[in-house]
Scaffold this active site. Structure first.
Site, PDB file in Angstrom:
ATOM      1  N   ARG A 271      79.277  26.732 -50.010  1.00 38.78           N
ATOM      2  CA  ARG A 271      79.770  26.928 -51.387  1.00 38.78           C
ATOM      3  C   ARG A 271      80.923  26.008 -51.799  1.00 38.78           C
ATOM      4  O   ARG A 271      80.860  25.414 -52.879  1.00 38.78           O
ATOM      5  CB  ARG A 271      80.131  28.394 -51.598  1.00 38.78           C
ATOM      6  CG  ARG A 271      78.922  29.130 -52.100  1.00 38.78           C
ATOM      7  CD  ARG A 271      79.093  30.594 -52.295  1.00 38.78           C
ATOM      8  NE  ARG A 271      77.773  31.123 -52.623  1.00 38.78           N
ATOM      9  CZ  ARG A 271      77.375  32.357 -52.432  1.00 38.78           C
ATOM     10  NH1 ARG A 271      78.198  33.237 -51.912  1.00 38.78           N
ATOM     11  NH2 ARG A 271      76.168  32.740 -52.765  1.00 38.78           N
ATOM     12  N   GLU A 392      72.915  27.825 -55.605  1.00 42.76           N
ATOM     13  CA  GLU A 392      73.855  28.251 -54.560  1.00 42.76           C
ATOM     14  C   GLU A 392      74.601  29.515 -54.980  1.00 42.76           C
ATOM     15  O   GLU A 392      75.777  29.689 -54.665  1.00 42.76           O
ATOM     16  CB  GLU A 392      74.854  27.133 -54.248  1.00 42.76           C
ATOM     17  CG  GLU A 392      74.235  25.957 -53.578  1.00 42.76           C
ATOM     18  CD  GLU A 392      74.203  26.092 -52.062  1.00 42.76           C
ATOM     19  OE1 GLU A 392      75.145  26.651 -51.503  1.00 42.76           O
ATOM     20  OE2 GLU A 392      73.220  25.663 -51.478  1.00 42.76           O
TER      21      GLU A 392
END
Ligand code: FAD
Length: 412
Positions: A271, A392
């Protein structure tokens, strides 16, 4: 533990400047063309491979930089160059991180090099988790992995969607459910080696942005992979499944939110890096807008002389710097085994993604009519930025993760 520092060391500065040169000299001039072609830019990936930017060694070096900022610095520079080309170059790393996060040392040594190929014969890799009915809710995925004990093989069946490099990859990493009753805890990741029969590309998507990056469905029809392709190994999986079954028998949760699973382990590790990509796009658009505002004259003075424009640029720069601080903090924490007690990784991706979308929209506004045309790059940057609140983990899912982490409550 490496101390947190905002100052880059000599080696880090040298890497940043080297990447900046590639981004400015190779990526920028090619960006508009590959955006229009919507094809994988193999010549650019090859050029990156020839000088060592597209290589396992390079990413491993940045990944293991104890300061944590090796990867974010690299991502920001490449995506400052261009996001579509950037993703075509770094898309492989998502699959590589899946192997790093879940694989044994032997599996890492076998598969990671094959994902990149060689400078003379470059390859890409794909990470396939999402499915038509399992996007944000990873626990709902239906692709099945069944063990054929007699042959020590796993048989994979299902359809994956939105896979970056899906179908054109040498190595695919596929997340599948071994025991659907256990939800997210019943999942495992498998490597599908090059040229395995039964794996094929489905629809290739035409997209709003990052169009030089290939996104497609991946169909798995009785795909047989050897037992050693299960990441982490069977013994570890069996132990994990036994624990999950005990927990389920005791009334514990098994579905979404039930804890860490194979796909989530990959997302957690990647991330902040994805946030850094968004910052690269935002910084690029901000720089174009700042230059434009200083030179574009209306009402007899540069448009930046108006507070309305100057303050917007001030806000753009402030948000970009704040986003970078969040990304560097999360990256430093991850590299130094600091627990994300307030979901700092999700925070960094949330803020950087939203910043990129907002900053590129402001940049278009500052460029006026020119900002709306393909004569100037901010229109493309704005289109490219839009994915950063979606993939994501969408912005809503990042907020969900943060809210659950800071409250300790199962917020829905
Ligand atoms: C260009 C591109 C590349 C991608 N690359 C990959 C890849 O390489 N590998 C891979 O596995 N996947 C990949 N993806 C998939 C991506 O991760 C998913 O699109 C993303 O996770 C969102 O899933 P979804 O599209 O199904 O949206 P959905 O989950 O259907 O969400 C739709 C909307 O509902 C919201 N929502 C859903 N649940 C909640 C909730 N509980 N609370 C509040 N809001 C909620 C979402 O935030 C979103 O706004 C890619 C996608 C794209 C577009």
């Amino acid at each position: 533990m490496s101390p947190f520092s905002l100052e880059l060391g000599e080696d880090q500065l040298a890497v940043r400047d080297w990447l900046h040169g590639f981004a400015a000299d190779v990526m920028r001039p090619a960006a508009a063309e590959w955006d229009e072609r919507e094809e994988t830019p193999w010549p650019i990936i090859q050029e990156a491979a020839k000088i060592g930017i597209y290589s396992l060694d390079f990413y491993a070096q940045q990944y293991f930089d104890p300061s944590g900022v090796g990867i974010p610095v690299a991502m920001e520079e490449l995506f400052w160059g261009d996001a579509g080309l950037g993703l075509a170059i770094v898309g492989t790393t998502l699959a590589a991180v899946a192997v790093l996060a879940n694989g044994t040392d032997e599996q890492i040594g076998t598969w990671a090099p094959q994902m990149f190929g060689t400078p003379d014969d470059v390859k890409v890799a794909a990470f396939c988790s999402s499915e038509p009915d399992a996007g944000s809710d990873v626990s709902a995925l239906r692709t099945r992995a069944v063990y054929d004990e007699a042959k020590d093989e796993w048989v994979l069946n299902g359809t994956k969607t939105w896979a970056t490099n899906g179908g054109i990859a040498a190595v695919h990493v596929v997340v599948a459910t071994v025991d659907p009753a256990l939800g997210a805890r019943g999942q495992a990741s498998f490597v599908v080696p090059p040229a395995t029969p039964g794996l094929s590309q489905g629809q290739k998507f035409k997209k709003h942005g990052i169009r030089a990056s290939h996104t497609a469905e991946v169909v798995l029809d009785n795909v047989r992979v050897p037992g050693h392709c299960l990441l982490g190994g069977k013994e570890k999986l069996d132990e994990r499944l036994a624990r999950a079954r005990e927990r389920a028998a005791g009334g514990g949760k098994t579905g979404s939110g039930a804890g860490k699973n194979a796909a989530m382990a990959t997302f957690e590790a990647s991330r902040p890096a994805v946030g850094a990509q968004a910052i690269g796009i935002a910084r690029a658009a901000y720089e174009v807008a700042l230059d434009y505002a200083k030179t574009r004259v209306q009402f007899g003075r540069p448009i930046i002389d108006n507070q309305g424009v100057a303050f917007t640029l001030a806000d753009m720069r402030t948000r970009i710097d704040a986003a970078r601080l969040l990304v560097w903090r999360a990256s430093w924490m991850a590299a130094n085994q600091q627990p994300f007690t307030a979901a700092e990784g999700s925070m960094s991706k949330l803020y950087a993604g939203e910043t990129a979308k907002w900053v590129t929209a402001q940049a278009m506004q500052i460029l006026g009519g020119n900002g709306f045309t393909r004569e100037y790059p901010v229109e493309r940057m704005h289109r490219d930025s839009a994915i950063y609140t979606i993939f994501e983990g969408t912005s809503e899912i990042q907020r969900l993760v943060i809210a659950r982490t800071i409250s300790g409550l199962p917020i829905r």
